[in-house]
Structure formats: structure tokens, C-alpha cells
Design an enzyme around this catalytic site. Structure first.
Site, PDB file in Angstrom:
ATOM      1  N   ASP A  44      62.277  65.000  75.604  1.00 39.45           N
ATOM      2  CA  ASP A  44      61.884  66.281  76.192  1.00 39.45           C
ATOM      3  C   ASP A  44      61.054  67.082  75.196  1.00 39.45           C
ATOM      4  O   ASP A  44      61.510  67.380  74.087  1.00 39.45           O
ATOM      5  CB  ASP A  44      63.145  67.070  76.566  1.00 39.45           C
ATOM      6  CG  ASP A  44      62.824  68.414  77.208  1.00 39.45           C
ATOM      7  OD1 ASP A  44      62.733  68.466  78.442  1.00 39.45           O
ATOM      8  OD2 ASP A  44      62.658  69.398  76.463  1.00 39.45           O
ATOM      9  N   TYR A  49      56.396  73.952  72.281  1.00 38.27           N
ATOM     10  CA  TYR A  49      57.031  73.392  71.090  1.00 38.27           C
ATOM     11  C   TYR A  49      56.015  73.002  70.007  1.00 38.27           C
ATOM     12  O   TYR A  49      56.396  72.749  68.866  1.00 38.27           O
ATOM     13  CB  TYR A  49      57.851  72.152  71.446  1.00 38.27           C
ATOM     14  CG  TYR A  49      58.994  72.382  72.404  1.00 38.27           C
ATOM     15  CD1 TYR A  49      59.380  73.660  72.802  1.00 38.27           C
ATOM     16  CD2 TYR A  49      59.697  71.301  72.926  1.00 38.27           C
ATOM     17  CE1 TYR A  49      60.427  73.843  73.690  1.00 38.27           C
ATOM     18  CE2 TYR A  49      60.745  71.477  73.809  1.00 38.27           C
ATOM     19  CZ  TYR A  49      61.108  72.742  74.195  1.00 38.27           C
ATOM     20  OH  TYR A  49      62.144  72.918  75.084  1.00 38.27           O
ATOM     21  N   LYS A  78      56.294  70.628  79.497  1.00 39.01           N
ATOM     22  CA  LYS A  78      56.391  71.877  80.257  1.00 39.01           C
ATOM     23  C   LYS A  78      55.152  72.740  80.035  1.00 39.01           C
ATOM     24  O   LYS A  78      54.536  72.693  78.963  1.00 39.01           O
ATOM     25  CB  LYS A  78      57.624  72.672  79.816  1.00 39.01           C
ATOM     26  CG  LYS A  78      58.911  71.865  79.713  1.00 39.01           C
ATOM     27  CD  LYS A  78      60.055  72.710  79.196  1.00 39.01           C
ATOM     28  CE  LYS A  78      61.242  71.852  78.808  1.00 39.01           C
ATOM     29  NZ  LYS A  78      61.035  71.116  77.551  1.00 39.01           N
ATOM     30  N   HIS A 111      57.991  76.178  82.451  1.00 37.46           N
ATOM     31  CA  HIS A 111      58.923  76.467  81.362  1.00 37.46           C
ATOM     32  C   HIS A 111      59.693  77.773  81.557  1.00 37.46           C
ATOM     33  O   HIS A 111      60.838  77.901  81.118  1.00 37.46           O
ATOM     34  CB  HIS A 111      58.145  76.538  80.043  1.00 37.46           C
ATOM     35  CG  HIS A 111      58.971  76.259  78.833  1.00 37.46           C
ATOM     36  ND1 HIS A 111      58.454  75.728  77.681  1.00 37.46           N
ATOM     37  CD2 HIS A 111      60.287  76.433  78.568  1.00 37.46           C
ATOM     38  CE1 HIS A 111      59.400  75.590  76.776  1.00 37.46           C
ATOM     39  NE2 HIS A 111      60.526  76.019  77.297  1.00 37.46           N
TER      40      HIS A 111
END
Length: 275
Positions: A44, A49, A78, A111
């Protein structure tokens, strides 16, 4: 690896490796590689990120080395909340695919929902973003689509559209089950995923969890992940050690009730209804 079945019959592994805050490219690549070597088949990541490039490289290298085929891995990314128009979602998805270097994604998530805390037209914003997600899904570049951090009222803004979200990834950890959202999703057939399932490490000194770990001869992490698993929730811990050992025991009804009734010990305090 055990799996659950999404609304469109896609199989999702019940245990995934979360990569939030692993921003160093070398560490991200090494962490994902180690997770796959230890048996994880679900990774994931997210645009937010800032590690999609390294995550994609680790996945491509693993495949190139011949140990696994692409179909053996389940990869999620996401689109972040700043990309909250149809065109921005489409552009963000293309960037994600370029970063990962993969032919397709197994799961693509919104997200963060639009909320009236920061968007007066939040319902229409959610619908516009979800329209883009549906079009991405119909393009065949993703096997499944879903959302993250959507509570019931956010979900209700898109449930009448022609494709339902197949996943809702929300924060869940001992003492913070978010039962209203979990129950709502499960009644709709939406699979719930848990981010921060170990409460960012703050659960490890909790007396209740330590007592249960001693009772079952398991670690606190294994008790927490097993509790979530028995609630039919996909878990996404950020560590690879010991997490595979949650399928060889079962928490009793009474112990599940005890964990359900705990006060929050690891909740982050983040809410989609805050600006």
C-alpha cells in the site's frame, strides 16, 4: 495468504504492508523488498507518501528476478485531497502510474474526502472526484477503486453513483474501531481496511493487550492484528516482523468484547471533518 473478495470479485490479501512515512528511497525499496520476501503480497502506497518511485522499483525488481509474477502482487495507491477536481484526479493517476512503472494498479483510492470543514460544496466535490475514479476504473488500468478516510456521511454522497467504492481504508486500532463506519461499509459490501492498525506503537504498553498477549503466547501486535482480522478488516501494518503469525489462533468472544470496549490508546486524532 488469505484473501477477501471485493464487490467486483477481485481478491484482496487480508494482510498488507503499509509504506506511510517511509520517504527515503533506499529504505522504501529495501522495506518493500523485505516484505515481499517474507510473504507479503499486498503493498500500500500513495502519492502523498512520496515513495511511489521506490515502491514501484522494488516491485519491478522482484518480478524481474523471477520469483513472482505481477499477478501475484496486489498494489494500491491513492490520489491526495489537493487533487479534488475531475481533471486533477486524472492527471494525478497518470503521474502515479509513471512513478510506479506498472501496467496496472490493483486498487486506487481517494485518499481523503471533501468535507464541509473546508469545502462549502463538498458533496459535489466528492461526486466529481468519484466520477473520475469510475472513468479510471472503466479504462481497465485499475482492477478496483475505493476511498480512504470516508465516514458514513461522506460515503453517502457517492453511493447512488453507478459504481460503488469497493474499499474504505480508515484508521482502526484497539479502542478505536469506528464501528458506525465499519458496520455501514460491511452492510454495503465495502471491504474495510485499517491504517495504523497498531496505533503508531502506542498500544504496546497497554495492560489489557499485554495480558492478552501473555494469555495467547503472542505479541501485542499479533493480538491487535488478530482482533482486526476477526472483525473482517484488512490490516496494513508498517512492520514485517511477526505479522504473519496471526492466522494460527483465534481470540475468544469475551476477549474480542474486551478489546471492542477499550478506551482509545493509539488513535491519531485525525478526522476528515477537520480542515
Amino acid at each position: 495468504m488469505q484473501t477477501m473478495t471485493l464487490l467486483n470479485q477481485t481478491k484482496i490479501p487480508v494482510l498488507g504492508f503499509g509504506t506511510y512515512k517511509i520517504t527515503d528511497p533506499t529504505l522504501a525499496k529495501e522495506s518493500v523488498t523485505e516484505a515481499i520476501c517474507r510473504g507479503y503480497r499486498h503493498v500500500d502506497t500513495a502519492a502523498f507518501y512520496e515513495n511511489e518511485v521506490a515502491v514501484g522499483q522494488a516491485i519491478r525488481d522482484t518480478i524481474a528476478e523471477g520469483g513472482l509474477a505481477r499477478k501475484d502482487l496486489f498494489v494500491t495507491s491513492k490520489v491526495w485531497k489537493t487533487e479534488n477536481t475531475y481533471d486533477k484526479v486524472m492527471a494525478s493517476f497518470e503521474k502515479t502510474m509513471e512513478n510506479l512503472g506498472l501496467d496496472y494498479l490493483d486498487l486506487y483510492l481517494v485518499h481523503w474526502p471533501a468535507s464541509d470543514a473546508f469545502d462549502p460544496d463538498w458533496k459535489e466535490t466528492n461526486r466529481q472526484v468519484w466520477r473520475a475514479m469510475i472513468d479510471i476504473y472503466r479504462s481497465g488500468q485499475v482492477k478496483a477503486i475505493g476511498v480512504s478516510n470516508f465516514l458514513v456521511r461522506h460515503l453517502e454522497t457517492i453511493l447512488e453513483m453507478e459504481v460503488l467504492p469497493m474499499v474504505d481504508q480508515i484508521e482502526i486500532n484497539p479502542g478505536f474501531l469506528q464501528r458506525e463506519t465499519v458496520d455501514f461499509c460491511q452492510k454495503q459490501g465495502i471491504i474495510v481496511e485499517a491504517w495504523s492498525p497498531l496505533g503508531r506503537g502506542r498500544i504496546f504498553d497497554d495492560p489489557t493487550l499485554l495480558s492478552l498477549a501473555n494469555k495467547y503466547d503472542k505479541t501485542v501486535a499479533q493480538i491487535a492484528l488478530r482482533w482486526e482480522h476477526q472483525h473482517d478488516i484488512v490490516v496494513l501494518p508498517k512492520t514485517v516482523t511477526e505479522n504473519m503469525q496471526i492466522f494460527d489462533f483465534e481470540l475468544s468472544y469475551d476477549d474480542m468484547e474486551t478489546l471492542d470496549g477499550m478506551d482509545p490508546v493509539g488513535a491519531s486524532g485525525h478526522s476528515p471533518d477537520q480542515a
